[in-house]
Write a protein that holds these residues in place. Structure first.
Motif, PDB file in Angstrom:
ATOM      1  N   UNK A  58       0.806  -1.221   0.000  1.00  0.00           N
ATOM      2  CA  UNK A  58       0.000   0.000   0.000  1.00  0.00           C
ATOM      3  C   UNK A  58       0.838   1.270   0.000  1.00  0.00           C
ATOM      4  N   UNK A  59       2.144   1.139   0.161  1.00  0.00           N
ATOM      5  CA  UNK A  59       3.011   2.315   0.257  1.00  0.00           C
ATOM      6  C   UNK A  59       3.195   2.952  -1.119  1.00  0.00           C
ATOM      7  N   UNK A  60       3.031   4.270  -1.191  1.00  0.00           N
ATOM      8  CA  UNK A  60       3.264   4.985  -2.445  1.00  0.00           C
ATOM      9  C   UNK A  60       4.474   5.894  -2.370  1.00  0.00           C
ATOM     10  N   UNK A  61       4.896   6.230  -1.168  1.00  0.00           N
ATOM     11  CA  UNK A  61       6.064   7.097  -1.017  1.00  0.00           C
ATOM     12  C   UNK A  61       6.669   6.862   0.359  1.00  0.00           C
ATOM     13  N   UNK A  62       7.967   7.086   0.434  1.00  0.00           N
ATOM     14  CA  UNK A  62       8.642   7.009   1.726  1.00  0.00           C
ATOM     15  C   UNK A  62       9.498   8.240   1.903  1.00  0.00           C
ATOM     16  N   UNK A  63       9.617   8.648   3.145  1.00  0.00           N
ATOM     17  CA  UNK A  63      10.331   9.882   3.458  1.00  0.00           C
ATOM     18  C   UNK A  63      11.231   9.686   4.668  1.00  0.00           C
ATOM     19  N   UNK A  64      12.190  10.560   4.777  1.00  0.00           N
ATOM     20  CA  UNK A  64      12.952  10.756   6.007  1.00  0.00           C
ATOM     21  C   UNK A  64      12.649  12.170   6.495  1.00  0.00           C
TER      22      UNK A  64
ATOM     23  N   UNK B 221      27.125  20.196  11.862  1.00  0.00           N
ATOM     24  CA  UNK B 221      26.491  20.201  13.189  1.00  0.00           C
ATOM     25  C   UNK B 221      24.993  20.500  13.126  1.00  0.00           C
ATOM     26  N   UNK B 222      24.577  21.309  12.185  1.00  0.00           N
ATOM     27  CA  UNK B 222      23.160  21.639  12.071  1.00  0.00           C
ATOM     28  C   UNK B 222      22.312  20.474  11.551  1.00  0.00           C
ATOM     29  N   UNK B 223      22.953  19.387  11.146  1.00  0.00           N
ATOM     30  CA  UNK B 223      22.211  18.182  10.772  1.00  0.00           C
ATOM     31  C   UNK B 223      21.841  17.345  11.996  1.00  0.00           C
ATOM     32  N   UNK B 224      22.340  17.741  13.153  1.00  0.00           N
ATOM     33  CA  UNK B 224      22.030  17.007  14.379  1.00  0.00           C
ATOM     34  C   UNK B 224      20.532  17.032  14.654  1.00  0.00           C
ATOM     35  N   UNK B 225      19.943  15.857  14.812  1.00  0.00           N
ATOM     36  CA  UNK B 225      18.506  15.738  15.012  1.00  0.00           C
ATOM     37  C   UNK B 225      18.158  14.275  15.207  1.00  0.00           C
ATOM     38  N   UNK B 226      16.926  14.046  15.610  1.00  0.00           N
ATOM     39  CA  UNK B 226      16.364  12.702  15.556  1.00  0.00           C
ATOM     40  C   UNK B 226      15.739  12.537  14.174  1.00  0.00           C
ATOM     41  N   UNK B 227      16.125  11.487  13.486  1.00  0.00           N
ATOM     42  CA  UNK B 227      15.649  11.225  12.132  1.00  0.00           C
ATOM     43  C   UNK B 227      14.578  10.138  12.190  1.00  0.00           C
ATOM     44  N   UNK B 228      13.479  10.395  11.472  1.00  0.00           N
ATOM     45  CA  UNK B 228      12.342   9.491  11.463  1.00  0.00           C
ATOM     46  C   UNK B 228      12.066   9.003  10.046  1.00  0.00           C
ATOM     47  N   UNK B 229      11.690   7.754   9.936  1.00  0.00           N
ATOM     48  CA  UNK B 229      11.254   7.177   8.679  1.00  0.00           C
ATOM     49  C   UNK B 229       9.729   7.270   8.602  1.00  0.00           C
ATOM     50  N   UNK B 230       9.220   7.592   7.427  1.00  0.00           N
ATOM     51  CA  UNK B 230       7.779   7.759   7.236  1.00  0.00           C
ATOM     52  C   UNK B 230       7.361   7.096   5.935  1.00  0.00           C
ATOM     53  N   UNK B 231       6.182   6.465   5.955  1.00  0.00           N
ATOM     54  CA  UNK B 231       5.626   5.861   4.739  1.00  0.00           C
ATOM     55  C   UNK B 231       4.210   6.373   4.537  1.00  0.00           C
ATOM     56  N   UNK B 232       3.886   6.678   3.290  1.00  0.00           N
ATOM     57  CA  UNK B 232       2.549   7.151   2.941  1.00  0.00           C
ATOM     58  C   UNK B 232       1.858   6.152   2.030  1.00  0.00           C
TER      59      UNK B 232
ATOM     60  N   UNK C 230       8.122   5.339  11.829  1.00  0.00           N
ATOM     61  CA  UNK C 230       8.995   4.475  12.598  1.00  0.00           C
ATOM     62  C   UNK C 230       9.503   5.229  13.819  1.00  0.00           C
ATOM     63  N   UNK C 231      10.246   4.531  14.657  1.00  0.00           N
ATOM     64  CA  UNK C 231      10.855   5.211  15.795  1.00  0.00           C
ATOM     65  C   UNK C 231      12.027   6.045  15.279  1.00  0.00           C
ATOM     66  N   UNK C 232      12.417   7.023  15.985  1.00  0.00           N
ATOM     67  CA  UNK C 232      13.498   7.877  15.537  1.00  0.00           C
ATOM     68  C   UNK C 232      14.859   7.266  15.800  1.00  0.00           C
ATOM     69  N   UNK C 233      15.827   7.755  15.050  1.00  0.00           N
ATOM     70  CA  UNK C 233      17.219   7.384  15.292  1.00  0.00           C
ATOM     71  C   UNK C 233      18.025   8.676  15.383  1.00  0.00           C
ATOM     72  N   UNK C 234      18.821   8.778  16.429  1.00  0.00           N
ATOM     73  CA  UNK C 234      19.506  10.030  16.722  1.00  0.00           C
ATOM     74  C   UNK C 234      20.803  10.151  15.929  1.00  0.00           C
ATOM     75  N   UNK C 235      20.952  11.275  15.263  1.00  0.00           N
ATOM     76  CA  UNK C 235      22.186  11.622  14.569  1.00  0.00           C
ATOM     77  C   UNK C 235      22.781  12.847  15.258  1.00  0.00           C
ATOM     78  N   UNK C 236      24.013  12.715  15.717  1.00  0.00           N
ATOM     79  CA  UNK C 236      24.697  13.820  16.372  1.00  0.00           C
ATOM     80  C   UNK C 236      25.985  14.115  15.614  1.00  0.00           C
ATOM     81  N   UNK C 237      26.118  15.345  15.163  1.00  0.00           N
ATOM     82  CA  UNK C 237      27.306  15.753  14.407  1.00  0.00           C
ATOM     83  C   UNK C 237      28.086  16.751  15.261  1.00  0.00           C
ATOM     84  N   UNK C 238      29.287  16.384  15.618  1.00  0.00           N
ATOM     85  CA  UNK C 238      30.116  17.250  16.448  1.00  0.00           C
ATOM     86  C   UNK C 238      31.002  18.144  15.575  1.00  0.00           C
ATOM     87  N   UNK C 239      31.256  19.343  16.093  1.00  0.00           N
ATOM     88  CA  UNK C 239      32.066  20.303  15.323  1.00  0.00           C
ATOM     89  C   UNK C 239      33.544  20.150  15.629  1.00  0.00           C
TER      90      UNK C 239
END
Length: 116
Positions: free
Chosen positions: A29-35, A86-97, A107-116
């Motif tokens: 049923x999925x037509x698109x997926x996103x991050x 560093x500004x890419x630091x965030x919790x990243x989530x997967x999404x399906x439509x 989906x549950x988030x996955x943490x990305x931390x970018x240090x300077x």
């Protein structure tokens, strides 16, 4: 539809990470997926998307650095992230439509931390 995201971690600026999102259940049923990503104190924003036909879209600030792709045989969508900042630091989530407005899966988030 169930989504399982993985691949986050701590990386230095300029480094790379690859996120993965495995879909299971009624994936036909999925037509698109996103991050998406959400940084502390900020709203969730779409980072990249891919349609079933292969068309892609990106947040302007990540275009040229991030690449979304899919492996249909593995029911997996990837987000290759290069030249991280560093500004890419965030919790990243997967999404399906799916085809209807109620067909919105996270989906549950996955943490990305970018240090300077």
């Amino acid at each position: 539809v169930q989504l399982q995201a993985s691949g986050g971690g701590l990386v230095q600026a300029g480094g790379s990470l690859r996120l993965s999102c495995v879909a299971s259940g009624s994936i036909f049923s999925i037509v698109a997926m996103h991050w998406y990503r959400q940084a502390p104190g900020k709203e969730r924003q779409m980072v990249a998307g891919i349609l079933n036909g292969g068309s892609t879209a990106y947040l302007p600030s990540v275009k040229g650095r991030f690449t979304i792709s899919r492996d249909n045989a593995k029911n997996t969508v990837y987000l290759q992230m290069n030249s991280l900042k560093p500004e890419d630091t965030a919790v990243y989530f997967c999404n399906a439509d799916g085809p209807g407005p109620e067909d919105d899966y996270w989906g549950q988030g996955t943490l990305v931390t970018v240090s300077s």
